[in-house]
Design a protein around this motif. Structure first.
Motif, PDB file in Angstrom:
ATOM      1  N   ALA B  22       0.846  -1.195   0.000  1.00  0.00           N
ATOM      2  CA  ALA B  22       0.000   0.000   0.000  1.00  0.00           C
ATOM      3  C   ALA B  22       0.881   1.245   0.000  1.00  0.00           C
ATOM      4  CB  ALA B  22      -0.929  -0.007   1.209  1.00  0.00           C
ATOM      5  N   GLY B  23       1.924   1.240   0.846  1.00  0.00           N
ATOM      6  CA  GLY B  23       2.824   2.389   0.915  1.00  0.00           C
ATOM      7  C   GLY B  23       3.573   2.579  -0.387  1.00  0.00           C
ATOM      8  N   PHE B  24       4.047   1.488  -0.953  1.00  0.00           N
ATOM      9  CA  PHE B  24       4.766   1.566  -2.229  1.00  0.00           C
ATOM     10  C   PHE B  24       3.875   2.189  -3.294  1.00  0.00           C
ATOM     11  CE2 PHE B  24       6.176   0.134  -6.316  1.00  0.00           C
ATOM     12  CZ  PHE B  24       7.554   0.154  -6.238  1.00  0.00           C
ATOM     13  N   SER B  25       2.634   1.696  -3.335  1.00  0.00           N
ATOM     14  CA  SER B  25       1.690   2.145  -4.344  1.00  0.00           C
ATOM     15  C   SER B  25       1.332   3.620  -4.153  1.00  0.00           C
ATOM     16  CB  SER B  25       0.439   1.274  -4.263  1.00  0.00           C
ATOM     17  OG  SER B  25      -0.366   1.462  -5.386  1.00  0.00           O
ATOM     18  N   LEU B  26       1.139   4.041  -2.894  1.00  0.00           N
ATOM     19  CA  LEU B  26       0.842   5.451  -2.600  1.00  0.00           C
ATOM     20  C   LEU B  26       1.976   6.352  -3.076  1.00  0.00           C
ATOM     21  CD1 LEU B  26      -0.656   5.639   1.012  1.00  0.00           C
ATOM     22  CD2 LEU B  26      -1.741   6.321  -1.125  1.00  0.00           C
ATOM     23  N   ILE B  27       3.209   5.956  -2.729  1.00  0.00           N
ATOM     24  CA  ILE B  27       4.375   6.766  -3.094  1.00  0.00           C
ATOM     25  C   ILE B  27       4.498   6.843  -4.611  1.00  0.00           C
ATOM     26  CG2 ILE B  27       6.891   6.834  -3.049  1.00  0.00           C
ATOM     27  CD1 ILE B  27       6.723   5.597  -0.227  1.00  0.00           C
ATOM     28  N   PHE B  28       4.326   5.710  -5.274  1.00  0.00           N
ATOM     29  CA  PHE B  28       4.455   5.714  -6.723  1.00  0.00           C
ATOM     30  C   PHE B  28       3.334   6.526  -7.358  1.00  0.00           C
ATOM     31  CE2 PHE B  28       4.502   4.479 -11.055  1.00  0.00           C
ATOM     32  CZ  PHE B  28       5.799   4.153 -11.339  1.00  0.00           C
ATOM     33  N   GLY B  29       2.122   6.326  -6.849  1.00  0.00           N
ATOM     34  CA  GLY B  29       0.981   7.016  -7.425  1.00  0.00           C
ATOM     35  C   GLY B  29       1.121   8.524  -7.345  1.00  0.00           C
ATOM     36  N   LEU B  30       1.583   9.007  -6.186  1.00  0.00           N
ATOM     37  CA  LEU B  30       1.668  10.452  -6.004  1.00  0.00           C
ATOM     38  C   LEU B  30       2.931  11.024  -6.611  1.00  0.00           C
ATOM     39  CD1 LEU B  30       0.396  12.946  -4.761  1.00  0.00           C
ATOM     40  CD2 LEU B  30       1.710  12.516  -2.707  1.00  0.00           C
ATOM     41  N   MET B  31       4.071  10.359  -6.365  1.00  0.00           N
ATOM     42  CA  MET B  31       5.355  10.978  -6.676  1.00  0.00           C
ATOM     43  C   MET B  31       6.032  10.412  -7.905  1.00  0.00           C
ATOM     44  SD  MET B  31       6.667  10.922  -2.750  1.00  0.00           S
ATOM     45  CE  MET B  31       8.235  11.709  -3.032  1.00  0.00           C
ATOM     46  N   ARG B  32       5.492   9.328  -8.471  1.00  0.00           N
ATOM     47  CA  ARG B  32       6.162   8.660  -9.597  1.00  0.00           C
ATOM     48  C   ARG B  32       7.554   8.173  -9.194  1.00  0.00           C
ATOM     49  NH1 ARG B  32       3.268   6.735 -13.313  1.00  0.00           N
ATOM     50  NH2 ARG B  32       1.502   7.041 -11.993  1.00  0.00           N
ATOM     51  N   VAL B  33       7.718   7.827  -7.918  1.00  0.00           N
ATOM     52  CA  VAL B  33       8.995   7.294  -7.461  1.00  0.00           C
ATOM     53  C   VAL B  33       8.788   5.822  -7.135  1.00  0.00           C
ATOM     54  CG1 VAL B  33      10.734   7.345  -5.650  1.00  0.00           C
ATOM     55  CG2 VAL B  33       9.806   9.471  -6.527  1.00  0.00           C
ATOM     56  N   ALA B  34       9.508   4.940  -7.823  1.00  0.00           N
ATOM     57  CA  ALA B  34       9.486   3.530  -7.464  1.00  0.00           C
ATOM     58  C   ALA B  34      10.515   3.351  -6.360  1.00  0.00           C
ATOM     59  CB  ALA B  34       9.823   2.667  -8.670  1.00  0.00           C
ATOM     60  N   ASN B  35      10.054   3.287  -5.122  1.00  0.00           N
ATOM     61  CA  ASN B  35      10.959   3.253  -3.978  1.00  0.00           C
ATOM     62  C   ASN B  35      11.528   1.853  -3.794  1.00  0.00           C
ATOM     63  OD1 ASN B  35      12.270   3.553  -1.565  1.00  0.00           O
ATOM     64  ND2 ASN B  35      10.403   3.513  -0.334  1.00  0.00           N
ATOM     65  N   LEU B  36      12.697   1.607  -4.392  1.00  0.00           N
ATOM     66  CA  LEU B  36      13.281   0.266  -4.322  1.00  0.00           C
ATOM     67  C   LEU B  36      13.878  -0.031  -2.951  1.00  0.00           C
ATOM     68  CD1 LEU B  36      14.816  -0.255  -7.865  1.00  0.00           C
ATOM     69  CD2 LEU B  36      12.559  -0.804  -6.998  1.00  0.00           C
ATOM     70  N   ALA B  37      13.837   0.941  -2.036  1.00  0.00           N
ATOM     71  CA  ALA B  37      14.272   0.664  -0.663  1.00  0.00           C
ATOM     72  C   ALA B  37      13.094   0.169   0.182  1.00  0.00           C
ATOM     73  CB  ALA B  37      14.889   1.912  -0.039  1.00  0.00           C
ATOM     74  N   HIS B  38      11.942  -0.040  -0.444  1.00  0.00           N
ATOM     75  CA  HIS B  38      10.754  -0.390   0.331  1.00  0.00           C
ATOM     76  C   HIS B  38      10.917  -1.717   1.069  1.00  0.00           C
ATOM     77  CE1 HIS B  38       6.910   1.480   1.001  1.00  0.00           C
ATOM     78  NE2 HIS B  38       6.345   0.310   1.058  1.00  0.00           N
ATOM     79  N   GLY B  39      11.499  -2.703   0.388  1.00  0.00           N
ATOM     80  CA  GLY B  39      11.763  -3.987   1.042  1.00  0.00           C
ATOM     81  C   GLY B  39      12.734  -3.818   2.201  1.00  0.00           C
ATOM     82  N   ALA B  40      13.697  -2.917   2.036  1.00  0.00           N
ATOM     83  CA  ALA B  40      14.673  -2.671   3.100  1.00  0.00           C
ATOM     84  C   ALA B  40      13.997  -2.033   4.312  1.00  0.00           C
ATOM     85  CB  ALA B  40      15.806  -1.785   2.583  1.00  0.00           C
ATOM     86  N   PHE B  41      13.033  -1.142   4.071  1.00  0.00           N
ATOM     87  CA  PHE B  41      12.283  -0.548   5.186  1.00  0.00           C
ATOM     88  C   PHE B  41      11.480  -1.618   5.928  1.00  0.00           C
ATOM     89  CE2 PHE B  41      13.071   3.589   3.226  1.00  0.00           C
ATOM     90  CZ  PHE B  41      13.274   4.365   4.352  1.00  0.00           C
ATOM     91  N   PHE B  42      10.928  -2.556   5.165  1.00  0.00           N
ATOM     92  CA  PHE B  42      10.187  -3.676   5.755  1.00  0.00           C
ATOM     93  C   PHE B  42      11.096  -4.465   6.703  1.00  0.00           C
ATOM     94  CE2 PHE B  42       8.610  -8.069   5.610  1.00  0.00           C
ATOM     95  CZ  PHE B  42       7.243  -7.916   5.751  1.00  0.00           C
ATOM     96  N   MET B  43      12.287  -4.806   6.215  1.00  0.00           N
ATOM     97  CA  MET B  43      13.226  -5.577   7.032  1.00  0.00           C
ATOM     98  C   MET B  43      13.696  -4.765   8.232  1.00  0.00           C
ATOM     99  SD  MET B  43      16.681  -7.544   5.862  1.00  0.00           S
ATOM    100  CE  MET B  43      17.692  -6.118   5.575  1.00  0.00           C
ATOM    101  N   LEU B  44      14.016  -3.482   7.994  1.00  0.00           N
ATOM    102  CA  LEU B  44      14.469  -2.617   9.088  1.00  0.00           C
ATOM    103  C   LEU B  44      13.411  -2.555  10.190  1.00  0.00           C
ATOM    104  CD1 LEU B  44      16.708  -0.599   9.946  1.00  0.00           C
ATOM    105  CD2 LEU B  44      15.347   1.203   8.904  1.00  0.00           C
ATOM    106  N   GLY B  45      12.134  -2.437   9.778  1.00  0.00           N
ATOM    107  CA  GLY B  45      11.050  -2.411  10.758  1.00  0.00           C
ATOM    108  C   GLY B  45      11.034  -3.672  11.602  1.00  0.00           C
ATOM    109  N   GLY B  46      11.238  -4.807  10.937  1.00  0.00           N
ATOM    110  CA  GLY B  46      11.279  -6.066  11.673  1.00  0.00           C
ATOM    111  C   GLY B  46      12.395  -6.090  12.695  1.00  0.00           C
ATOM    112  N   TYR B  47      13.581  -5.625  12.293  1.00  0.00           N
ATOM    113  CA  TYR B  47      14.730  -5.626  13.205  1.00  0.00           C
ATOM    114  C   TYR B  47      14.511  -4.661  14.371  1.00  0.00           C
ATOM    115  CZ  TYR B  47      17.946  -8.549  10.489  1.00  0.00           C
ATOM    116  OH  TYR B  47      18.554  -9.599   9.871  1.00  0.00           O
ATOM    117  N   VAL B  48      13.999  -3.469  14.053  1.00  0.00           N
ATOM    118  CA  VAL B  48      13.745  -2.490  15.131  1.00  0.00           C
ATOM    119  C   VAL B  48      12.766  -3.090  16.138  1.00  0.00           C
ATOM    120  CG1 VAL B  48      12.692  -0.259  15.665  1.00  0.00           C
ATOM    121  CG2 VAL B  48      14.273  -0.456  13.747  1.00  0.00           C
ATOM    122  N   ALA B  49      11.732  -3.782  15.634  1.00  0.00           N
ATOM    123  CA  ALA B  49      10.736  -4.371  16.535  1.00  0.00           C
ATOM    124  C   ALA B  49      11.367  -5.432  17.430  1.00  0.00           C
ATOM    125  CB  ALA B  49       9.593  -4.966  15.717  1.00  0.00           C
ATOM    126  N   THR B  50      12.265  -6.265  16.877  1.00  0.00           N
ATOM    127  CA  THR B  50      12.884  -7.293  17.730  1.00  0.00           C
ATOM    128  C   THR B  50      13.719  -6.641  18.824  1.00  0.00           C
ATOM    129  OG1 THR B  50      14.810  -7.477  16.290  1.00  0.00           O
ATOM    130  CG2 THR B  50      12.997  -8.991  15.870  1.00  0.00           C
TER     131      THR B  50
END
Lengths: 328, 283
Positions: B22-50
């Motif tokens: 959803a976040g990827f799609s929102l960013i792309f839809g509004l900004m035309r930016v394909a945020n290829l760091a999105h998977g990295a943010f997902f992983m970072l979130g997991g690590y921060v939570a642990t």
């Protein structure tokens, strides 16, 4: 003057295996040639075709895996195995092209990335076929008997690279090559003129996939080992970085980029394990500071420095052109 | 039983994919930016939570979301904005960033998978007759539905959402009418990265967190938005469910070829609608 420098450079490259102190360095020089060929394949679609593919490692990997499996499991001799592997790679490119070219621009980039990662996932998870993360090694005795010494193999790679680049130079000088660049710069106008834009892009993509497959065949002969790592997004993006670093759409830029990245990687690995961080920083540096590539970029920065002394500046048209390419 | 279990697992995995895409799609839809760091943010979130697990489960999810929003905001201000109008440079910049994040995570949290147990209240299974299903996965499904509803409300029913929609339709015109488009970019980028990071944190009890999680999730997010149509929330929702179902059943029935099967829906949808199920034709 230019031809003299080119001739001297050629002579130096031809002499390289004889000058270098050991087989280790010849191996690194060979790596540069192979990754250079791989970067050339990315340059065909990204530089000439104007569409950046982030999944090209898939083609390198498919060719290498196919060769390894055909020689070890099926027991084929090297030549038929090479032909079979290249045929499979080209067929895959033909299939992927049908899917990826449903869109252009960022959509194309995202689909090629997804397709590349699917191939990576298969190499990683289809353990029965690919041996998973452990990869496949070629036995010492088997495979191309032609590869007797690192020096000979260096010349094999050099000849392959030269032949491919010669072929591409001829292609780009032909009317068809002109139509490729026409489609890159003015797709609508080309379409109005009666060219089939889709077919031109498709052929460019398949040629690019084939060249990446040739690089994959050389890859498996050099390392005699293939694992999912060779198909990863990192490898695909390293190739894109090589192309951008050397100068996108130029004939020799990808080779310079490949030399930079391979040398840097080898030097860096002696000091640190943090290659991906370094790679990311290089990405950011090139994109922010010298988007038109290191060679023209550094020249521009040099001109900039000298124009501070001489106030009548000439605006470099290369910068503008590189930026236009970037937005396409 | 097999099918019911598989379907619920699909929905749970699809829920995680929705938070990611959803976040990827929102960013792309509004900004035309394909945020290829999105998977990295997902992983970072997991690590921060642990790492924040000691503060309680809910706090660890919030911590991951805040980290994602803060970092995402910095990235938008310091990188994306500097490259305005250069789409390819923005994409490659986020790719470079993804390598740095993944490598620094490896440095900070090591190479072994880290488990993040579900909260005590959700560790049991819900039983209906002889059928049992992990409560945490049901919680994920409900939560994703809730987030989807909130996002829909935000975009369709608030002034902020109206401004976002206006900026998506015509950036220049929106700017001309006084909508602070560049501030919207920052807000959406923060929101998108926070969603990805919380998705990673919520995924941790199911998948655990390990190096390579980022490059495993990124193509799934791309597939979701390619299927659903880039920039469409409904598309991200439907695409997540589809990919969730196909991937989960693929792993149950043909574990070796689960990745190849992912390829089929993309081919089918692209053949009929290159813009995706809910996407609009972009000139």
């Amino acid at each position: 003057m230019k031809t003299i420098i080119a001739a001297l450079l050629m002579a130096a490259i031809l002499m390289l295996p004889l000058i270098l102190p050991s087989a280790f360095y010849v191996g690194i020089a060979t790596q540069i040639l192979i990754y250079g060929l791989f970067a050339v394949s990315v340059n065909v679609i990204a530089g000439y075709g104007g569409m950046v593919s982030l999944g090209h490692a898939a083609f390198l990997g498919i060719a290498a895996y196919a060769f390894a499996l055909l020689t070890t499991v099926s027991g084929l001799s090297p030549l038929p195995a090479i032909i079979g592997s290249l045929a499979l790679t080209t067929a895959t490119a033909a299939l992927f092209g049908l899917i990826a070219l449903r869109t252009t621009g960022l959509g194309f980039l995202m689909i090629t990335l997804a397709l590349g990662q699917i191939v990576w996932g298969v190499a990683f998870r289809f353990v029965d076929l690919t041996n998973g993360d452990n990869g496949i090694s070629l036995p010492r005795s088997s495979a191309s008997a032609a590869v007797v010494s690192p020096t000979v193999f260096f010349y094999v790679c050099l000849a392959t690279l030269a032949a491919t680049m010669g072929f591409l130079a001829l292609l780009m000088r032909s009317p068809f090559g002109a139509s490729i660049e026409g489609v890159r710069d003015q797709p609508r106008r080309m379409s109005t003129l009666g060219y089939d834009v889709w077919v031109i892009r498709y052929v460019t993509y398949v040629v690019s996939g084939f060249v990446a497959g040739v690089a994959g065949i050389l890859y498996i002969h050099l390392f005699r080992f293939i694992s999912p790592h060779a198909l990863s997004l990192t490898v695909s993006s390293e190739a894109v970085l090589m192309v951008i670093a050397g100068g996108i759409g130029t004939a020799f830029g990808p080779l310079i980029g490949a030399a930079l990245v391979v040398l840097l990687k080898n030097v860096a690995s002696a000091y640190t394990d943090r290659w991906p961080t370094l790679l990311g920083i290089i990405f950011l540096f090139i994109i922010v500071a010298v988007p038109e590539g290191l060679v023209p970029g550094l020249r521009r920065l040099g001109t900039k420095a000298s124009t501070i002394l001489r106030p009548k500046a000439v605006v470099s048209s290369r910068v503008v052109r590189a930026d236009q390419k970037g937005t396409r | 039983m097999f099918w019911a279990n598989g379907l619920l697992n699909s929905l749970a995995f699809g829920s995680l994919l929705f938070l990611l895409s959803a976040g990827f799609s929102l960013i792309f839809g509004l900004m035309r930016v394909a945020n290829l760091a999105h998977g990295a943010f997902f992983m970072l979130g997991g690590y921060v939570a642990t790492s924040a697990a000691g503060a309680g489960f809910a706090a660890s999810i919030v911590a991951a979301g805040l980290a994602g929003a803060l970092f995402g905001g910095l990235v938008e201000r310091l990188l994306i904005r500097r490259l305005a109008g250069r789409e390819l440079a923005q994409v490659l910049g986020t790719l470079g960033l993804a390598f740095i994040i993944a490598d620094q995570c490896l440095l900070a949290w090591g190479g072994d998978p880290i488990a993040h147990p579900a909260p005590a209240g959700l560790q049991s299974a819900v039983r209906i007759g002889s059928f049992a299903f992990p409560a945490y996965r049901l919680f994920l499904i409900v939560l994703a539905a809730l987030v989807a509803a909130l996002l829909w409300l935000l975009i369709e029913r608030t002034t902020l959402g109206a401004k976002i929609r206006a900026a998506v339709d015509d950036r220049e015109m929106a700017r001309a009418t006084g909508i602070p488009v560049s501030r919207l970019f920052t807000i959406i980028f923060c929101l998108g990265c926070a969603l990805a990071a919380m998705g990673g944190a919520l995924a941790a009890p199911v998948m655990s967190v390990y190096p390579g999680l980022d490059s495993e999730m990124l193509p799934l997010a791309l597939l979701v938005v390619i299927l659903g149509g880039i920039g469409s929330l409904g598309g991200a929702f439907l695409g997540s469910l589809l990919i969730g179902i196909i991937y989960t059943f693929g792993q149950m029935l043909l574990p070796d070829l689960a990745y190849v099967i992912l390829f089929l829906p993309m081919v089918l949808v692209l053949a009929v609608r290159p813009q995706g199920l809910f996407g609009r034709q972009v000139a």
